[in-house]
Scaffold this active site. Structure first.
Site, mmCIF file in Angstrom:
data_model
loop_
_atom_site.group_PDB
_atom_site.id
_atom_site.type_symbol
_atom_site.label_atom_id
_atom_site.label_comp_id
_atom_site.label_asym_id
_atom_site.label_seq_id
_atom_site.Cartn_x
_atom_site.Cartn_y
_atom_site.Cartn_z
ATOM 1 N N GLU A 156 0.817 -1.213 0.000
ATOM 2 C CA GLU A 156 0.000 0.000 0.000
ATOM 3 C C GLU A 156 0.854 1.268 0.000
ATOM 4 O OE1 GLU A 156 -2.681 -0.625 3.356
ATOM 5 O OE2 GLU A 156 -4.041 -1.735 2.040
ATOM 6 N N ASP A 174 -8.345 -9.058 4.274
ATOM 7 C CA ASP A 174 -8.090 -7.926 5.166
ATOM 8 C C ASP A 174 -9.121 -7.774 6.280
ATOM 9 O OD1 ASP A 174 -7.042 -5.696 6.241
ATOM 10 O OD2 ASP A 174 -7.567 -4.338 4.611
ATOM 11 N N GLU A 208 -12.404 -1.937 12.079
ATOM 12 C CA GLU A 208 -12.373 -1.222 10.796
ATOM 13 C C GLU A 208 -13.507 -1.642 9.866
ATOM 14 O OE1 GLU A 208 -8.701 -1.724 8.674
ATOM 15 O OE2 GLU A 208 -9.446 -0.715 6.884
HETATM 16 O O1 GCW Z 1 -6.893 -2.867 6.569
HETATM 17 C C1 GCW Z 1 -6.043 -2.079 5.822
HETATM 18 C C2 GCW Z 1 -6.351 -0.700 6.277
HETATM 19 C C3 GCW Z 1 -5.178 0.241 6.243
HETATM 20 C C4 GCW Z 1 -4.018 -0.446 6.947
HETATM 21 C C5 GCW Z 1 -3.691 -1.724 6.210
HETATM 22 C C6 GCW Z 1 -2.577 -2.504 6.870
HETATM 23 C C7 GCW Z 1 -2.338 0.517 8.317
HETATM 24 O O2 GCW Z 1 -7.410 -0.206 5.525
HETATM 25 O O3 GCW Z 1 -5.553 1.404 6.894
HETATM 26 O O4 GCW Z 1 -2.908 0.383 7.056
HETATM 27 O O5 GCW Z 1 -4.791 -2.554 6.193
HETATM 28 O O6 GCW Z 1 -2.883 -3.419 7.598
HETATM 29 O O7 GCW Z 1 -1.423 -2.198 6.654
#
Ligand code: GCW
Length: 722
Positions: free
Chosen positions: A308, A382, A410
């Site tokens: 990311e 995720d 989240e």
């Molecule tokens: O779940 C996703 C999130 C990001 C997060 C990423 C990760 C810290 O949307 O905000 O970044 O995973 O785990 O690195």
């Protein structure tokens, strides 16, 4: 005169509110007076003085915790004494206890590990005492908290014989806290780390945070966001980190930092961060030396690399092994570790996102240095309300894998929804990977027993912030608590954890504990039902992940669009991960591979995770997929209605503030559950072209309305994402 009167009236009026606000702050460490006289006097008969042995800081905090607890429970001060008398609580590590106490503890001492403890009722001569002992300071404190818990649970302490040790070594919270005090995916206010005032202002919260963590056995905290800021490595910030480390040390908690891979360049020192460059390697060694000079028990680094947008070794044509081992070498002389995250996926990789981490990491099995843990999220996508376990678990027998759970919600309703997560953690830990035949559970991968691992770990992304009660939702505390308990022992039963937490936090009344724990246990399935039933995933609105957004399809990165995950079309819905599709299931061992390859043998909870299923496909109950999808969404809403009713019956057991707050939050949850049901069904109906079953009430709005909703200020988005 009039003025004064009203002040008096006001302060009397607000006093109970103030006290109950304090109660939320006290988490599960509320040492309320035991009102039932028979229980109280029973305990008092077993507890006389405290006799501590040893002079370290940990012994001091252990004694003061006991005193605080006793004063709370019994409303009487408990004295410290130097000579052992009848019914005293004798406290000390094995090293510090007087030799005449040891013979009756030898067997137990041989059974516990370095952080374990023993609580045993013994006789010294004719004198009955309770001994709390351990191999280490931290173990002693854990024993003290366990003893306190026994009383909070109103258990009998007249014949105690408890021998317990943590099964996982690194039990760590991950704070996604930024230096500007915003918290990525944080829904409980700002970061509790007041960087600006550190190191000079030491807030009482830091100690209370340490107490809470120690009470559940958490022994590490990563202070900073994995989307890292290299500034934390400046001397100015290291001093601040040191101040926190000093508060946490007596509680057995090590601090860790997230290491931004490009720090050597960003700090202005070097032109490159290439992990094979000798100067870069030296930079990290020097940085480690500098940190350890200030914080001798510093834990190490957590790293998000090439994920990311974060920099990493791939930027220099190097691998994750090159990157992780470079840092591992810098930390090794100080006994530090690297927690290297496997949460990687690339928009340039056309492969199914669910496969990418495995594809990238599994070939490296056995190549990481001994002090590297590869940190893997529980599922391959995720932190969804439900995912099958990550196929990396079991697939890297020669690499210690660390579990990463997300405690902050989240994708599960932020801190407005009551979702008890240990149920989900337990589901994952209990899953069988089959890599070494039946019984090769994820828990055994994590605790190292499956492949005889020396280094083991588990992380939870914290849900803690500056809210008075730490977590926003009063029940969010249960997720922090439950994470800690499962980190200590991944074989614990989540229902027992819920009962424990309820008794410690609210009330020991049986009716209350029974009904509310039942509600907590069901809450996880409820959120799955009203958000992503039958294996659907990642259909939340994008960016903030608040509310439904299955229609989103316009983001640059394909795998950030919900349509990528549900693949609805006129035929059906779901992601084909079988042989005919992405074949992600090939990453699982047999018999899972075969089982998940066929729609018939795939458990319905994972159906749309692994298959693209026709809308009119006949499911187990004889009804179509479309009907069942609607049924699940409706069930989700009804589950929340039931939660609302249960809670309303509990008024008499709960203090007013927590009662009202939870009640209002449950109304939000209900409203949002309906929103999810209506928006998602209307959206999918465009593809299924089938009628909504009768049990679905007419949606309040049309699809266009739901699609028009925008939440630019939904909480939890880091400035980095704007
Ligand atoms: O779940 C996703 C999130 C990001 C997060 C990423 C990760 C810290 O949307 O905000 O970044 O995973 O785990 O690195």
């Amino acid at each position: 005169m009039v003025y004064k009167k009203s002040v008096l009236y006001l302060s009397l009026f607000f006093l109970p509110f103030f006290l109950s606000a304090q109660k939320g702050y006290d988490l599960w460490l509320q040492y309320d007076a035991i009102e039932k006289e028979d229980i109280r006097s029973q305990y008092l008969r077993q507890i006389n003085n405290i006799v501590p042995f040893g002079s370290g800081e940990t012994v001091k905090v252990a004694v003061s915790e006991l005193q605080m607890a006793f004063e709370g429970f019994f409303q009487e001060a408990i004295r410290e004494s130097v000579a052992i008398g009848e019914h005293d609580i004798v406290l000390g590590t094995k090293e510090n206890l007087p030799p005449y106490v040891l013979p009756s503890l030898e067997l137990e001492l041989s059974k516990i590990n370095s952080e374990g403890y023993i609580i045993k009722r013994i006789r010294i001569g004719n004198t009955p005492v309770t001994v709390i002992t351990s191999q280490s300071d931290a173990g002693l404190l854990y024993g003290v908290f366990r003893f306190i818990r026994e009383i909070q649970l109103h258990n009998n302490i007249s014949d105690l014989h408890i021998v317990d040790s943590p099964r996982i070594q690194k039990r760590v919270l991950n704070h996604w806290d930024n230096l500007d005090r915003t918290v990525e995916r944080g829904y409980a206010g700002f970061s509790i780390w007041d960087w600006h005032h550190l190191p000079d202002l030491i807030k009482p919260q830091y100690t209370d945070y340490a107490r809470a963590n120690a009470s559940i056995g958490i022994n590490g905290t990563v202070l900073t966001n994995v989307n890292a800021n290299s500034l934390v490595f400046s001397p100015h910030y290291i001093e601040k980190v040191k101040a926190l480390a000093e508060v946490f040390r007596p509680y057995g908690i090590q601090v860790y930092l997230t290491a931004r891979f490009s720090a050597p360049v960003e700090m202005g020192d070097l032109q490159t961060a290439d992990p094979l460059d000798p100067e870069v390697r030296q930079w990290w060694k020097n940085k480690a030396d500098e940190i350890y000079a200030e914080i001798p028990d510093f834990g190490g680094f957590l790293v998000k690399a090439n994920s990311e947008g974060q920099p990493g070794p791939n930027n220099y044509g190097r691998s994750h092994v090159d990157g992780a081992n470079m840092m591992a070498e810098a930390l090794a002389p100080h006994n530090g570790i690297v927690m290297w995250r496997a949460f990687v996926y690339s928009e340039h990789d056309p492969e199914d996102r669910a496969k990418q981490a495995y594809t990238e990491f599994v070939p490296f099995d056995g190549q990481f240095h001994d002090n590297v843990l590869v940190q893997v999220k529980n599922g391959p996508i995720d932190f969804q309300p439900r995912e099958p376990f990550h196929p990396m678990f079991g697939a890297m027998p020669n690499t210690p894998l660390m579990m990463e759970f997300q405690i902050t919600q989240e994708y599960l309703g932020f801190s407005s929804h009551l979702v008890y997560l240990p149920t989900m953690f337990e589901e994952i830990l209990d899953e069988d990977t089959y890599v070494k035949g039946e019984g090769s559970t994820v828990a055994k991968v994590i605790d190292g027993t499956l492949s005889n691992k020396k280094l083991t770990g588990i992380a939870g992304v914290a849900n803690i912030g500056t809210e008075k009660n730490w977590t926003g939702h009063p029940f969010g505390q249960a997720n922090w608590y439950g994470f800690g308990r499962l980190a200590w022992d991944p074989y614990l039963d989540s229902e027992e954890i819920a009962e424990e937490w309820l008794q410690m936090t609210f009330s020991n009344e049986e009716e209350f504990v029974e009904e509310v724990s039942d509600m907590m246990i069901k809450s996880r399935e409820a959120v799955v039902n009203y958000m992503t039933p039958l294996g659907l995933h990642h259909i939340m609105d994008t960016g903030h992940h608040y509310g439904p957004g299955p229609w989103v399809s316009d983001l640059d990165r394909p795998e950030w669009n919900p349509v990528y995950y549900h693949k609805a079309d006129s035929v059906g819905v779901g992601f084909d991960r079988t042989q005919t599709g992405s074949h992600a299931l090939a990453q699982y061992a047999e018999p899972l591979r075969e089982k998940y390859n066929s729609i018939e043998t795939t458990p319905e909870k994972y159906l749309l995770w692994f298959h693209h299923v026709p809308w009119d496909y006949e499911m187990e109950n004889g009804e179509t997929l479309w009907y069942n999808l609607a049924l699940k969404y409706q069930e989700g809403v009804e589950d929340v209605e039931e939660m609302v009713e249960t809670w309303n019956r509990m008024e008499k057991y709960v203090d007013r503030q927590k009662f009202e707050k939870t009640k209002m939050l449950l109304q939000i949850q209900l409203k949002e559950a309906k929103w999810w049901r209506d928006a998602v069904l209307l959206y999918f109906q465009q593809f299924s072209k089938m009628e909504l079953p009768d049990f679905i009430p007419k949606p309040e709005h049309d699809l266009e309305y739901y699609q028009s909703l925008k939440f630019p200020y939904a909480p939890g988005i880091s400035p980095a994402w704007h």
